[in-house]
Design a protein around this motif. Structure first.
Motif, PDB file in Angstrom:
ATOM      1  N   VAL A  20     -14.955 -39.586  28.905  1.00 19.59           N
ATOM      2  CA  VAL A  20     -15.838 -38.692  27.770  1.00 19.59           C
ATOM      3  C   VAL A  20     -15.264 -37.383  27.845  1.00 19.59           C
ATOM      4  CG1 VAL A  20     -17.899 -37.585  27.763  1.00 19.59           C
ATOM      5  CG2 VAL A  20     -17.861 -39.980  28.282  1.00 19.59           C
ATOM      6  N   SER A  21     -14.835 -36.569  28.889  1.00 17.78           N
ATOM      7  CA  SER A  21     -14.102 -35.455  28.794  1.00 17.78           C
ATOM      8  C   SER A  21     -12.858 -35.287  27.747  1.00 17.78           C
ATOM      9  CB  SER A  21     -14.010 -34.757  30.195  1.00 17.78           C
ATOM     10  OG  SER A  21     -12.805 -35.336  30.806  1.00 17.78           O
ATOM     11  N   ALA A  22     -12.100 -36.413  28.017  1.00 19.76           N
ATOM     12  CA  ALA A  22     -11.042 -36.541  27.057  1.00 19.76           C
ATOM     13  C   ALA A  22     -11.249 -36.612  25.756  1.00 19.76           C
ATOM     14  CB  ALA A  22     -10.046 -37.692  27.518  1.00 19.76           C
ATOM     15  N   GLY A  23     -12.556 -37.610  25.414  1.00 16.10           N
ATOM     16  CA  GLY A  23     -13.036 -37.752  24.262  1.00 16.10           C
ATOM     17  C   GLY A  23     -13.348 -36.364  23.403  1.00 16.10           C
ATOM     18  N   VAL A  24     -13.987 -35.564  24.321  1.00 19.54           N
ATOM     19  CA  VAL A  24     -14.171 -34.087  23.706  1.00 19.54           C
ATOM     20  C   VAL A  24     -13.158 -33.349  23.393  1.00 19.54           C
ATOM     21  CG1 VAL A  24     -15.292 -31.870  24.369  1.00 19.54           C
ATOM     22  CG2 VAL A  24     -16.552 -34.010  25.170  1.00 19.54           C
ATOM     23  N   ILE A  25     -11.940 -33.452  24.012  1.00 17.38           N
ATOM     24  CA  ILE A  25     -10.670 -32.907  23.731  1.00 17.38           C
ATOM     25  C   ILE A  25     -10.016 -33.463  22.405  1.00 17.38           C
ATOM     26  CG2 ILE A  25      -8.206 -32.662  24.436  1.00 17.38           C
ATOM     27  CD1 ILE A  25      -9.322 -32.352  27.380  1.00 17.38           C
ATOM     28  N   LEU A  51      -3.143 -35.453  23.204  1.00 17.18           N
ATOM     29  CA  LEU A  51      -3.604 -34.478  24.232  1.00 17.18           C
ATOM     30  C   LEU A  51      -4.732 -35.101  24.988  1.00 17.18           C
ATOM     31  CD1 LEU A  51      -4.335 -31.570  21.579  1.00 17.18           C
ATOM     32  CD2 LEU A  51      -2.536 -31.569  23.539  1.00 17.18           C
ATOM     33  N   SER A  52      -5.401 -36.025  24.532  1.00 17.61           N
ATOM     34  CA  SER A  52      -6.785 -36.553  25.410  1.00 17.61           C
ATOM     35  C   SER A  52      -5.927 -37.643  26.508  1.00 17.61           C
ATOM     36  CB  SER A  52      -7.763 -37.418  24.605  1.00 17.61           C
ATOM     37  OG  SER A  52      -6.960 -38.556  24.175  1.00 17.61           O
ATOM     38  N   VAL A  53      -4.685 -38.078  25.978  1.00 17.12           N
ATOM     39  CA  VAL A  53      -4.363 -39.151  26.950  1.00 17.12           C
ATOM     40  C   VAL A  53      -3.660 -38.528  28.022  1.00 17.12           C
ATOM     41  CG1 VAL A  53      -1.942 -40.601  27.214  1.00 17.12           C
ATOM     42  CG2 VAL A  53      -3.590 -40.706  25.195  1.00 17.12           C
ATOM     43  N   LEU A  54      -3.068 -37.382  27.863  1.00 14.69           N
ATOM     44  CA  LEU A  54      -2.303 -36.415  28.978  1.00 14.69           C
ATOM     45  C   LEU A  54      -3.584 -35.966  29.952  1.00 14.69           C
ATOM     46  CD1 LEU A  54       0.320 -34.272  27.126  1.00 14.69           C
ATOM     47  CD2 LEU A  54       0.445 -36.340  28.808  1.00 14.69           C
ATOM     48  N   TRP A  55      -4.766 -35.365  29.331  1.00 16.30           N
ATOM     49  CA  TRP A  55      -5.765 -35.131  30.291  1.00 16.30           C
ATOM     50  C   TRP A  55      -6.486 -36.117  30.991  1.00 16.30           C
ATOM     51  CZ3 TRP A  55      -8.331 -30.705  31.648  1.00 16.30           C
ATOM     52  CH2 TRP A  55      -9.714 -30.801  32.018  1.00 16.30           C
ATOM     53  N   ASN A  56      -6.515 -37.469  30.451  1.00 16.53           N
ATOM     54  CA  ASN A  56      -7.266 -38.492  31.090  1.00 16.53           C
ATOM     55  C   ASN A  56      -6.238 -39.100  31.981  1.00 16.53           C
ATOM     56  OD1 ASN A  56      -9.745 -40.105  31.078  1.00 16.53           O
ATOM     57  ND2 ASN A  56      -8.686 -41.705  29.620  1.00 16.53           N
ATOM     58  N   PHE A  57      -5.060 -39.342  31.687  1.00 14.12           N
ATOM     59  CA  PHE A  57      -3.972 -39.987  32.841  1.00 14.12           C
ATOM     60  C   PHE A  57      -4.176 -38.916  34.097  1.00 14.12           C
ATOM     61  CE2 PHE A  57       0.218 -39.791  35.092  1.00 14.12           C
ATOM     62  CZ  PHE A  57       0.111 -41.059  35.337  1.00 14.12           C
ATOM     63  N   THR A  58      -4.152 -37.940  33.880  1.00 15.29           N
ATOM     64  CA  THR A  58      -3.970 -36.868  35.201  1.00 15.29           C
ATOM     65  C   THR A  58      -5.127 -36.881  35.952  1.00 15.29           C
ATOM     66  OG1 THR A  58      -2.439 -35.292  33.772  1.00 15.29           O
ATOM     67  CG2 THR A  58      -3.576 -34.487  35.810  1.00 15.29           C
ATOM     68  N   LEU A  59      -6.363 -36.967  35.516  1.00 14.46           N
ATOM     69  CA  LEU A  59      -7.657 -36.897  36.126  1.00 14.46           C
ATOM     70  C   LEU A  59      -7.760 -38.159  36.780  1.00 14.46           C
ATOM     71  CD1 LEU A  59      -9.945 -34.584  33.897  1.00 14.46           C
ATOM     72  CD2 LEU A  59      -8.913 -34.120  36.069  1.00 14.46           C
ATOM     73  N   ILE A 110     -14.748 -45.196  16.616  1.00 14.49           N
ATOM     74  CA  ILE A 110     -14.502 -46.600  16.816  1.00 14.49           C
ATOM     75  C   ILE A 110     -12.988 -46.855  17.658  1.00 14.49           C
ATOM     76  CG2 ILE A 110     -13.534 -48.662  15.742  1.00 14.49           C
ATOM     77  CD1 ILE A 110     -15.550 -48.072  13.345  1.00 14.49           C
ATOM     78  N   ASN A 111     -12.266 -46.008  17.230  1.00 19.60           N
ATOM     79  CA  ASN A 111     -10.870 -45.957  18.038  1.00 19.60           C
ATOM     80  C   ASN A 111     -11.096 -45.492  19.573  1.00 19.60           C
ATOM     81  OD1 ASN A 111      -9.295 -47.088  16.053  1.00 19.60           O
ATOM     82  ND2 ASN A 111      -8.531 -44.812  15.457  1.00 19.60           N
ATOM     83  N   MET A 112     -11.965 -44.526  19.726  1.00 23.74           N
ATOM     84  CA  MET A 112     -12.224 -44.176  21.059  1.00 23.74           C
ATOM     85  C   MET A 112     -12.867 -45.165  21.869  1.00 23.74           C
ATOM     86  SD  MET A 112     -12.963 -40.191  20.262  1.00 23.74           S
ATOM     87  CE  MET A 112     -13.354 -39.711  21.858  1.00 23.74           C
ATOM     88  N   ALA A 113     -13.631 -45.878  21.191  1.00 26.83           N
ATOM     89  CA  ALA A 113     -14.649 -46.735  22.050  1.00 26.83           C
ATOM     90  C   ALA A 113     -13.590 -48.030  22.438  1.00 26.83           C
ATOM     91  CB  ALA A 113     -15.532 -47.437  21.107  1.00 26.83           C
ATOM     92  N   LEU A 114     -12.739 -48.452  21.713  1.00 28.70           N
ATOM     93  CA  LEU A 114     -11.585 -49.181  21.768  1.00 28.70           C
ATOM     94  C   LEU A 114     -10.753 -48.771  22.969  1.00 28.70           C
ATOM     95  CD1 LEU A 114     -10.225 -50.654  18.319  1.00 28.70           C
ATOM     96  CD2 LEU A 114     -11.400 -51.862  20.199  1.00 28.70           C
ATOM     97  N   ASN A 115     -10.330 -47.676  22.881  1.00 28.80           N
ATOM     98  CA  ASN A 115      -9.403 -47.064  23.912  1.00 28.80           C
ATOM     99  C   ASN A 115     -10.181 -47.218  25.371  1.00 28.80           C
ATOM    100  OD1 ASN A 115      -8.295 -44.218  24.967  1.00 28.80           O
ATOM    101  ND2 ASN A 115      -6.967 -45.857  24.557  1.00 28.80           N
ATOM    102  N   LEU A 116     -11.317 -46.588  25.187  1.00 27.61           N
ATOM    103  CA  LEU A 116     -12.071 -46.594  26.612  1.00 27.61           C
ATOM    104  C   LEU A 116     -12.330 -47.810  27.352  1.00 27.61           C
ATOM    105  CD1 LEU A 116     -14.036 -44.990  28.706  1.00 27.61           C
ATOM    106  CD2 LEU A 116     -15.891 -46.043  27.160  1.00 27.61           C
ATOM    107  N   SER A 117     -12.357 -49.041  26.754  1.00 27.79           N
ATOM    108  CA  SER A 117     -12.566 -50.419  27.159  1.00 27.79           C
ATOM    109  C   SER A 117     -11.164 -50.886  27.777  1.00 27.79           C
ATOM    110  CB  SER A 117     -13.627 -51.181  26.506  1.00 27.79           C
ATOM    111  OG  SER A 117     -12.886 -51.312  25.099  1.00 27.79           O
ATOM    112  N   THR A 118     -10.365 -50.841  26.612  1.00 25.02           N
ATOM    113  CA  THR A 118      -9.279 -51.502  27.230  1.00 25.02           C
ATOM    114  C   THR A 118      -8.230 -50.669  28.287  1.00 25.02           C
ATOM    115  OG1 THR A 118      -8.081 -50.602  25.022  1.00 25.02           O
ATOM    116  CG2 THR A 118      -9.013 -52.926  24.653  1.00 25.02           C
ATOM    117  N   GLU A 119      -8.120 -49.404  27.943  1.00 24.72           N
ATOM    118  CA  GLU A 119      -7.286 -48.445  28.982  1.00 24.72           C
ATOM    119  C   GLU A 119      -7.983 -48.763  30.370  1.00 24.72           C
ATOM    120  OE1 GLU A 119      -5.165 -44.405  29.282  1.00 24.72           O
ATOM    121  OE2 GLU A 119      -7.033 -44.468  28.031  1.00 24.72           O
TER     122      GLU A 119
END
Length: 136
Positions: A20-25, A51-59, A110-119
């Protein structure tokens, strides 16, 4: 609920929270680029996604999966995921927004929802699978 089930539920909750925080970014940077430039959908989306991938991966590596796995290897595996996810969602998103005239924010959501579940599944079982909870 037994201890391992609780751990997994907590892991999913953390992943969702960080996502969600990456989604805000992602949404914030997408909105800035979409509203302040004359660029088409795809460059705005790609920059925001990166930008969101780098944030999300790190955390998530540190706090969700608590992994001590080799960072370049883990990032390489994440890059492989995005070698499939990014072109697919970029091309589809561009088609939906430019040809079918769908709303850019709807498509990004829609892309963000797909990303959340598959990632989550990919990270849990492929990237960090054997190294989950190796960080003390």
């Amino acid at each position: 609920m037994e201890k391992t089930e609780r751990k997994e539920v907590t892991r999913v909750a953390l992943f969702v929270m960080f996502s969600v925080s990456a989604g805000v970014i992602e949404l914030g940077s997408f909105a800035l680029l979409n509203e302040l430039t004359s660029w088409s959908y795809w460059p705005c989306y790609l920059i925001a996604l990166t930008l969101s991938v780098l944030w999300n991966f790190t955390l998530n590596r540190r706090f969700t999966f608590r992994s001590t796995t080799n960072v370049p290897r883990a990032m390489g595996l994440v890059a492989l995921y995005y070698c499939v996810f990014t072109p697919a969602t970029t091309l589809l998103g561009n088609y939906l927004t430019e040809t079918l005239l769908w709303n850019e924010y709807l498509v990004t959501g829609i892309n963000m929802a797909l990303n959340l579940s598959t990632e989550y599944l990919y990270n849990r079982f492929v990237v960090f699978g054997k190294s989950v909870d190796t960080r003390k």
